[in-house]
Design an enzyme around this catalytic site. Structure first.
Site, PDB file in Angstrom:
ATOM      1  N   HIS A 155       0.832  -1.219   0.000  1.00 39.08           N
ATOM      2  CA  HIS A 155       0.000   0.000   0.000  1.00 39.08           C
ATOM      3  C   HIS A 155       0.861   1.263   0.000  1.00 39.08           C
ATOM      4  CE1 HIS A 155      -3.341  -2.656   1.301  1.00 39.08           C
ATOM      5  NE2 HIS A 155      -2.382  -3.211   2.037  1.00 39.08           N
ATOM      6  N   SER A 276      16.456  20.241 -17.492  1.00 40.67           N
ATOM      7  CA  SER A 276      15.320  21.088 -17.851  1.00 40.67           C
ATOM      8  C   SER A 276      15.839  22.310 -18.599  1.00 40.67           C
ATOM      9  CB  SER A 276      14.599  21.506 -16.572  1.00 40.67           C
ATOM     10  OG  SER A 276      13.900  22.715 -16.781  1.00 40.67           O
ATOM     11  N   LYS A 282      17.546  20.604 -12.353  1.00 37.91           N
ATOM     12  CA  LYS A 282      16.827  19.351 -12.594  1.00 37.91           C
ATOM     13  C   LYS A 282      17.681  18.254 -13.212  1.00 37.91           C
ATOM     14  CE  LYS A 282      13.009  18.555 -12.034  1.00 37.91           C
ATOM     15  NZ  LYS A 282      11.839  18.931 -12.852  1.00 37.91           N
ATOM     16  N   GLU A 289      10.822   7.096 -17.368  1.00 40.81           N
ATOM     17  CA  GLU A 289       9.471   7.567 -17.705  1.00 40.81           C
ATOM     18  C   GLU A 289       9.069   7.087 -19.093  1.00 40.81           C
ATOM     19  OE1 GLU A 289       9.006  11.809 -15.516  1.00 40.81           O
ATOM     20  OE2 GLU A 289      10.710  11.596 -16.847  1.00 40.81           O
TER      21      GLU A 289
END
Ligand code: ARG
Length: 460
Positions: A155, A276, A282, A289
């Site tokens: 969970h 970025s 970043k 992804e």
């Protein structure tokens, strides 16, 4: 060129030709198509339809065509309906009149099935080799941090402590199943459809077993109508590819989280991350992804072919030409994702202090306490209650496990005898999980050695 036309009074419209042509994508099958046609030429000779000399002319011309097909100019100006038509036109140009015999007793319906099976066999081998590479990288990473401990989650809440190699071996098992599943898909594809004709079986006495041997198939199909309308072998691969992508996607999801500043467990290599254009600080996990994103595309390919097939009346229908793009797409995305994942795994660094701290600061030891109470004679239900109250008291008073002394524990509950304090260290409880498949340190090191062994067998 067309392989049909006698029954027509006028030609196809330009829009129909553009709409129905498949050469743009099925040219990918050209190697398989030529290989299949060379074997078919040998079958024609065995059936007495062409002479040895004619067979030789055909086979040699196909060898030349295969060489020419490697250059993009080969396809320039080609307006053929599909790759099968193109290959026969080229044969006519190279070998002359004898080319007119190559389609004797053969239909494109079985030919397309043959080509896809030949192509898919190799794709399965490629995917399996890439899976082995990824599994090897996972084992290397497990061996690099044999004693590292992380909180395992259910969970998305800290549940019980496990060894980092135990966590990685979970993915090893998933990818080992993918390796098997793709092997099974290969086995199902590796059956010879030739001899089925358009749908009713060929009208010529081909030795199908000999053709199967020639092309390296394990068996021959048993029903010509089935062959004509069947794409199960493609669906099997698409399902296996989808499940492999699902596993890759879950690994990607884990590591996107684990490499975030909130977790801080993993440092992804510069080579697999990007920055970025606006925010100078970043370092984004784009490789992971994209793996997660591409999983959606592969599952889409499975759905696409399922839906294409589901309403088709027996046997072949032109709808089935729409099988190729999803199949190619899935095979490419799977291969690309497996390659990318291997590089991510091979270059990642674990910062073991962070997950260890996450385990120590939480109550992952609660189960260890309850089980130790049960081992000492308290019925488990009461042991669970007692450990739960102990956690509640700790939460209320803002204490972590390490803040308790043995005396304080005993004062809280006399069942917590002197040796219970030891279990406040998450490393201790793991030692009781030496069951096969568990996270006990001995069990994990045996599982790791066994996985290495299994992997060597898989590569063969
Ligand atoms: N291009 C077709 C396909 O990919 C080949 C089979 C053609 N058969 C036919 N009856 N038109 O499905």
């Amino acid at each position: 060129m067309k392989l049909w036309g006698g029954r027509f009074e006028s030609g196809s419209s330009e829009i129909f030709e553009r709409f129905s042509g498949s050469l743009d994508f099925d040219r990918r099958l050209i190697d398989a198509d030529i290989r299949g046609s060379q074997a078919f030429a040998r079958a024609l000779e065995r059936a007495g339809i062409v002479t040895a000399g004619e067979r030789e002319t055909i086979v040699t011309a196909f060898d030349r065509i295969r060489g020419e097909a490697a250059s993009p100019s080969f396809y320039e100006g080609a307006t053929d309906e599909d790759v099968h038509t193109l290959v026969i036109r080229k044969l006519q140009e190279r070998a002359g009149a004898v080319a007119g015999k190559i389609h004797t007793g053969r239909s494109r319906n079985e030919q397309v099935s043959l080509d896809m099976r030949l192509w898919l066999r190799e794709e399965c081998d490629r995917a399996r080799a890439l899976l082995c590479g990824l599994m090897g990288a996972l084992l290397d990473l497990a061996e690099a941090y044999p004693g590292a401990l992380i909180p395992g989650y259910t969970h998305m809440r800290r549940a019980q402590a496990v060894l980092w190699p135990h966590y990685l071996l979970a993915y090893f098992e998933m990818f080992a199943r993918d390796w098997e599943r793709i092997g099974e898909a290969r086995r199902r594809a590796n059956v010879l459809p030739l001899g089925s004709g358009a749908l009713a079986g060929s009208g010529f006495p081909f030795d199908r077993e000999a053709m199967a041997r020639d092309l390296g198939f394990d068996a021959i199909t048993r029903n010509s109508m089935d062959v004509s309308g069947d794409r199960d072998f493609a669906l099997d691969f698409l399902y296996a590819a989808s499940v492999a992508m699902l596993h890759l996607s879950r690994l990607a999801e884990d590591w996107i989280l684990y490499s975030s500043e909130e977790f801080g467990w993993l440092e992804l290599a510069d080579g697999v991350t990007s920055g970025s254009s606006l925010m100078p600080q970043k370092k984004n996990p784009d490789s992971l992804e994209l793996i997660r994103g591409k999983a959606g595309r592969v599952m889409g390919s499975l759905t696409s072919l399922m839906v294409t097939m589901k309403g088709l009346p027996m046997t072949y229908n032109r709808d089935m030409q729409e099988d190729k793009v999803p199949l190619f797409e899935a095979a490419d995305q799977l291969a690309g994702s497996l390659e990318m994942a291997r590089v991510v795994v091979a270059s990642v660094k674990l910062n073991p202090a962070r997950p260890a701290l996450a385990a120590e600061e939480s109550w992952v030891v609660a189960t260890d306490l309850a089980e130790a109470l049960a081992r000492a004679g308290t019925p488990f239900h009461q042991a669970h209650q007692l450990a739960g109250r102990f956690v509640l008291e700790s939460v209320r008073s803002g204490r972590k496990p390490a803040d308790w002394t043995a005396e304080e524990m005993q004062r809280f509950a006399p069942e917590f005898t002197a040796d219970f304090a030891r279990l406040l260290d998450p490393k201790e409880g793991m030692k009781s999980r030496e069951i096969v498949g568990g996270t006990g340190p001995e069990a994990v090191s045996a599982a790791l050695a066994e996985a290495r062994e299994r992997l060597t067998e898989m590569t063969i």
